[in-house]
Design an enzyme around this catalytic site. Structure first.
Site, PDB file in Angstrom:
ATOM      1  N   HIS A  22       0.864  -1.329  -0.062  1.00  0.00           N
ATOM      2  CA  HIS A  22       0.063  -0.095   0.143  1.00  0.00           C
ATOM      3  C   HIS A  22       0.810   1.049  -0.008  1.00  0.00           C
ATOM      4  CE1 HIS A  22      -3.652   2.319   1.317  1.00  0.00           C
ATOM      5  NE2 HIS A  22      -2.815   3.063   1.761  1.00  0.00           N
ATOM      6  N   GLU A  23       1.939   1.336   0.999  1.00  0.00           N
ATOM      7  CA  GLU A  23       2.683   2.413   1.122  1.00  0.00           C
ATOM      8  C   GLU A  23       3.734   2.666  -0.085  1.00  0.00           C
ATOM      9  OE1 GLU A  23       2.177   4.812   3.052  1.00  0.00           O
ATOM     10  OE2 GLU A  23       0.691   4.032   4.286  1.00  0.00           O
ATOM     11  N   HIS A  26       2.001   4.222  -3.279  1.00  0.00           N
ATOM     12  CA  HIS A  26       1.886   5.684  -3.180  1.00  0.00           C
ATOM     13  C   HIS A  26       3.044   6.294  -3.850  1.00  0.00           C
ATOM     14  CE1 HIS A  26      -2.042   5.894  -1.315  1.00  0.00           C
ATOM     15  NE2 HIS A  26      -1.518   5.457  -0.021  1.00  0.00           N
TER      16      HIS A  26
END
Length: 215
Positions: A22-23, A26
């Site tokens: 998820h990170e 980004h």
């Protein structure tokens, strides 16, 4: 105690991968749109050590699982990682590109939920019923849909809040952004009052439906 340890072990890998990708997503998408801040900080990586927050990634989820197991309930798994640094001012079109950077995290969680579901189907078809890995695949679907649902809530600084900011007209967007300093307080209040569980319930029901479909 063995049951508690097994439950934590089942959820550990799906949760760490869900938060890590998820990170990293980004940072990767931010780099695509012109901001390499996360890359320079070494955060566009699949190395979970770079993303793990000792409290949010390890302690809080473990405490929730432990409490749920002891009380015989099903607590809502909640956690976070160290936020990937993004300098929105360095994006080629800051306000518009913010949408894609913010959406990247929930999008990768959806992709991972599908991958875990496919893996679950393959294991069941091969006769691997009632095994540790089947339980892990089920947890993978649930964890990723939970993180996607939480992050899509329209509360700054969550991803959903960034997406709403990007879509609003400029004047409304800047007024909306003033909520951000209180965002985490709002989220905690929603969690403690049970409203958060109600808001994410549709996606959790979808997760249960997917699991039943593939079992």
């Amino acid at each position: 105690m063995d049951s508690i340890i097994q439950t934590i072990a089942v959820y550990a890998i799906p949760l760490i991968f869900a938060i890590t990708l998820h990170e990293a997503a980004h940072g990767y998408v931010a780099r695509m749109f012109g901001d390499d801040t996360a890359t320079q900080a070494g955060r566009v990586t699949l190395n979970p050590v770079k993303h793990i927050d000792p409290v949010g990634t390890l302690l809080v989820p473990a405490a929730i699982l432990l409490t749920s197991k002891l009380l015989g309930g099903a607590g809502m798994l909640f956690g976070w990682a160290k936020p990937v640094p993004v300098d929105f001012g360095r994006l080629r079109r800051p306000k518009q590109d913010m949408l894609w950077v913010a959406a990247a995290g929930p999008a990768i969680n959806l992709v991972m939920a599908v991958i875990w579901a496919i893996g679950l189907k393959l294991m069941v078809q091969s006769g691997m019923n009632e095994t540790f890995f089947v339980a892990m695949a089920v947890a993978g679907v649930q964890v990723n849909l939970m993180l996607m649902a939480l992050n899509l809530l329209p509360i700054p600084p969550l991803d959903g809040g960034r997406i709403v900011f990007s879509l609003l007209p400029h004047e409304l967007a800047w007024k909306y952004s003033k909520i951000e300093p209180y965002g985490m307080v709002i989220l905690l209040v929603l969690l403690m009052t049970g409203v958060l569980g109600f808001l994410v319930q549709p996606l959790l029901m979808l997760g249960d439906a997917i699991v039943r479909l593939f079992l």
